[in-house]
Design a protein around this motif. Structure first.
Motif, short mmCIF file in Angstrom:
data_model
loop_
_atom_site.label_atom_id
_atom_site.label_comp_id
_atom_site.label_asym_id
_atom_site.label_seq_id
_atom_site.Cartn_x
_atom_site.Cartn_y
_atom_site.Cartn_z
N THR A 126 167.26 91.04 -2.87
CA THR A 126 168.41 90.26 -2.43
C THR A 126 169.69 91.05 -2.67
OG1 THR A 126 167.27 88.22 -3.04
CG2 THR A 126 169.66 88.09 -2.71
N SER A 127 170.59 91.06 -1.69
CA SER A 127 171.88 91.73 -1.86
C SER A 127 172.97 90.89 -1.21
CB SER A 127 171.86 93.14 -1.26
OG SER A 127 171.57 93.09 0.13
N VAL A 128 174.22 91.19 -1.53
CA VAL A 128 175.35 90.43 -1.01
C VAL A 128 176.53 91.36 -0.82
CG1 VAL A 128 176.12 89.77 -3.33
CG2 VAL A 128 176.80 88.39 -1.37
N GLN A 129 177.31 91.10 0.21
CA GLN A 129 178.56 91.81 0.45
C GLN A 129 179.71 90.82 0.33
OE1 GLN A 129 178.10 93.75 4.29
NE2 GLN A 129 177.40 95.63 3.30
N PHE A 130 180.83 91.29 -0.24
CA PHE A 130 181.99 90.45 -0.48
C PHE A 130 183.11 90.83 0.48
CE2 PHE A 130 179.66 90.96 -4.40
CZ PHE A 130 179.54 89.66 -4.87
N GLY A 131 183.83 89.82 0.96
CA GLY A 131 184.99 90.06 1.82
C GLY A 131 186.08 89.06 1.51
N GLN A 132 187.33 89.51 1.59
CA GLN A 132 188.47 88.64 1.33
C GLN A 132 189.59 88.90 2.32
OE1 GLN A 132 189.03 89.15 -3.21
NE2 GLN A 132 189.84 87.10 -2.74
N LEU A 133 190.13 87.82 2.87
CA LEU A 133 191.37 87.88 3.65
C LEU A 133 192.47 87.10 2.95
CD1 LEU A 133 190.06 87.43 7.31
CD2 LEU A 133 190.81 89.53 6.18
N ALA A 134 192.10 86.32 1.93
CA ALA A 134 193.06 85.54 1.16
C ALA A 134 192.66 85.62 -0.31
CB ALA A 134 193.07 84.08 1.64
N PRO A 135 193.62 85.61 -1.22
CA PRO A 135 193.30 85.80 -2.64
C PRO A 135 192.54 84.64 -3.26
CG PRO A 135 195.64 85.32 -2.34
CD PRO A 135 195.08 85.54 -0.98
N ASP A 136 192.55 83.46 -2.66
CA ASP A 136 191.88 82.30 -3.24
C ASP A 136 190.55 81.97 -2.57
OD1 ASP A 136 192.96 81.49 -0.85
OD2 ASP A 136 193.66 79.55 -1.59
N GLN A 137 190.03 82.89 -1.74
CA GLN A 137 188.76 82.67 -1.06
C GLN A 137 187.95 83.96 -1.04
OE1 GLN A 137 188.85 80.59 2.72
NE2 GLN A 137 190.92 79.86 2.31
N ILE A 138 186.62 83.80 -1.05
CA ILE A 138 185.71 84.93 -0.91
C ILE A 138 184.65 84.58 0.12
CG2 ILE A 138 184.02 86.43 -2.04
CD1 ILE A 138 185.42 86.03 -4.65
N PHE A 142 174.83 87.52 2.80
CA PHE A 142 173.61 87.82 2.08
C PHE A 142 172.58 88.51 2.98
CE2 PHE A 142 175.47 83.88 0.51
CZ PHE A 142 175.61 84.16 -0.85
N THR A 143 171.74 89.32 2.36
CA THR A 143 170.59 89.90 3.05
C THR A 143 169.39 89.86 2.11
OG1 THR A 143 171.20 92.14 2.34
CG2 THR A 143 171.94 91.43 4.53
N TYR A 144 168.19 89.79 2.72
CA TYR A 144 166.94 89.80 1.96
C TYR A 144 166.01 90.79 2.64
CZ TYR A 144 162.41 88.35 0.17
OH TYR A 144 161.15 88.34 -0.38
N SER A 145 165.57 91.79 1.89
CA SER A 145 164.82 92.90 2.49
C SER A 145 163.35 92.59 2.72
CB SER A 145 164.92 94.13 1.57
OG SER A 145 164.25 93.90 0.34
N GLY A 146 162.83 91.49 2.14
CA GLY A 146 161.40 91.25 2.19
C GLY A 146 160.93 90.34 3.30
N PRO A 204 163.90 86.60 -8.36
CA PRO A 204 164.72 86.58 -9.58
C PRO A 204 166.20 86.71 -9.21
CG PRO A 204 162.88 88.11 -9.79
CD PRO A 204 162.95 87.73 -8.35
N TYR A 205 167.07 86.23 -10.08
CA TYR A 205 168.50 86.39 -9.87
C TYR A 205 168.88 87.87 -9.96
CZ TYR A 205 169.90 81.46 -10.01
OH TYR A 205 170.09 80.13 -9.72
N VAL A 206 169.78 88.28 -9.09
CA VAL A 206 170.37 89.61 -9.14
C VAL A 206 171.86 89.44 -9.43
CG1 VAL A 206 170.76 91.78 -7.91
CG2 VAL A 206 168.69 90.44 -7.46
N LYS A 207 172.38 90.23 -10.35
CA LYS A 207 173.78 90.10 -10.76
C LYS A 207 174.66 91.08 -10.00
CE LYS A 207 176.79 90.63 -14.83
NZ LYS A 207 176.83 90.98 -16.27
N PHE A 208 175.78 90.57 -9.50
CA PHE A 208 176.80 91.38 -8.85
C PHE A 208 178.15 91.07 -9.49
CE2 PHE A 208 173.46 90.54 -5.81
CZ PHE A 208 173.21 91.77 -5.23
N THR A 209 179.03 92.06 -9.52
CA THR A 209 180.36 91.88 -10.09
C THR A 209 181.40 92.26 -9.05
OG1 THR A 209 179.58 92.33 -12.34
CG2 THR A 209 181.94 92.57 -11.94
N TYR A 210 182.44 91.44 -8.94
CA TYR A 210 183.48 91.66 -7.92
C TYR A 210 184.83 91.25 -8.48
CZ TYR A 210 186.12 91.13 -3.55
OH TYR A 210 187.06 91.22 -2.56
#
Length: 309
Positions: A126-138, A142-146, A204-210
């Motif tokens: 499992t992976s995730v990409q983050f995007g922001q156009l406003a400071p109070d929203q994200i 998501f993608t799943y390779s399996g 399982p949970y995968v941890k990401f930091t942004y």
């Protein structure tokens, strides 16, 4: 006379014993469940059974094979078919099923031993990409390779929070994106993400930091074009524009420089209150522009650019 007393006494004892006799449940009228069968998936066991006499609900306690009754996980249901979910693949469990007839009366438990869940079918990443156009929203993508994921689960909080204490959310069934609101600007968050596979099993949970953008984000979608005249004759008027989706800053500052290696703070700067400006009599050897937003107080965004024109 003694014979009559003895006969009466024996009759009384017989009646007393018959009144106390209740079969396997020790006199209880709350019958034990029977005819228990089951089916399995990698992450669940479904139990099927017949309720005993007078039982109107059932307690199912379960745990790893060999666990002590009273120390497992319990669920109560009024159905004679119950699905136990969020189990571990390729793991053997025991189950105790007890009929409940009233608040004070229950049947003897039926023990179902050594039920093994199927092997994992949810082995992708499992992976995730983050995007922001406003400071109070994200925006999360998501993608799943399996293979195919039915939905995604997210738990998030400020960096260092303990899993299980954060804010939880899920995507809609069959979707792979989620917009989170109420986000703090200039803050580092941890995100724990997992996929729910078709079998009902979860990765399982995968941890990401942004780290989120600051409260005064930079403009985007820069553009420039000649409005009139020509650069060679020194009569050129050129338009510059950009976009901003996070409110209305007090002003914008653009900087025109000769090369992208030049510091925009040292270029020719102009200020405007709108998302565009036209400038005349430009130098022909200046080919790059930047723009930044000026928000409340002394808070300004990073320079957006370079844009070559």
């Amino acid at each position: 006379m003694k014979t009559k007393i003895t006969a009466f006494t024996m009759l009384f004892l017989f009646v007393l014993l018959m009144g106390c006799s209740g079969g396997d449940d020790g006199g209880s009228s709350c019958g034990k469940v029977e005819s228990v069968t089951f089916s399995t998936t990698p992450a669940a066991v479904t139990l099927y059974f017949t309720g005993g006499n007078n039982a109107n609900s059932f307690k199912v306690e379960y745990g790893p094979s060999g666990f002590t009754q009273g120390t497992g996980t319990s669920v109560v249901t009024s159905n004679t078919q119950v699905e136990i979910t969020e189990l571990i693949p390729s793991t053997t469990y025991d189950f105790y099923i007890t009929g409940i007839c009233s608040a004070s009366e229950s049947s003897a438990p039926y023990k179902l031993s050594s039920v093994t869940t199927q092997a994992s079918q949810c082995t992708g990443t499992t992976s995730v990409q983050f995007g922001q156009l406003a400071p109070d929203q994200i925006d999360l993508q998501f993608t799943y390779s399996g293979g195919y994921a039915e939905y995604y689960e997210v738990e998030y909080g400020t960096a260092g929070f303990t899993l299980g204490t954060g804010t939880k959310t899920t995507t809609s069934f069959g979707t792979s994106s989620k917009n989170l609101t109420g986000i703090q600007a200039s803050t580092t968050y941890d995100f724990y993400v997992r996929s729910s596979c078709v079998s009902g099993e979860k990765t399982p949970y995968v941890k990401f930091t942004y780290t989120t953008m600051n409260g005064c984000p930079k403009p985007f979608n820069l553009s420039s074009w000649i409005v009139s005249g020509s650069c060679n004759s020194g009569t050129a008027t050129r338009a510059f524009s950009w976009s901003y989706l996070s409110g209305t800053p007090q002003s914008y500052t653009i900087s025109i420089v000769q090369d992208a290696t030049d510091n925009p703070a040292a270029g020719n700067t102009f200020e405007t209150s709108t998302t565009g400006i036209s400038i005349s009599n430009m130098f022909c050897n200046w080919r790059v522009f930047y723009v930044k937003a000026n928000c409340t107080g002394n808070d300004s965004s990073e320079w957006a650019g370079p844009y070559y024109f």
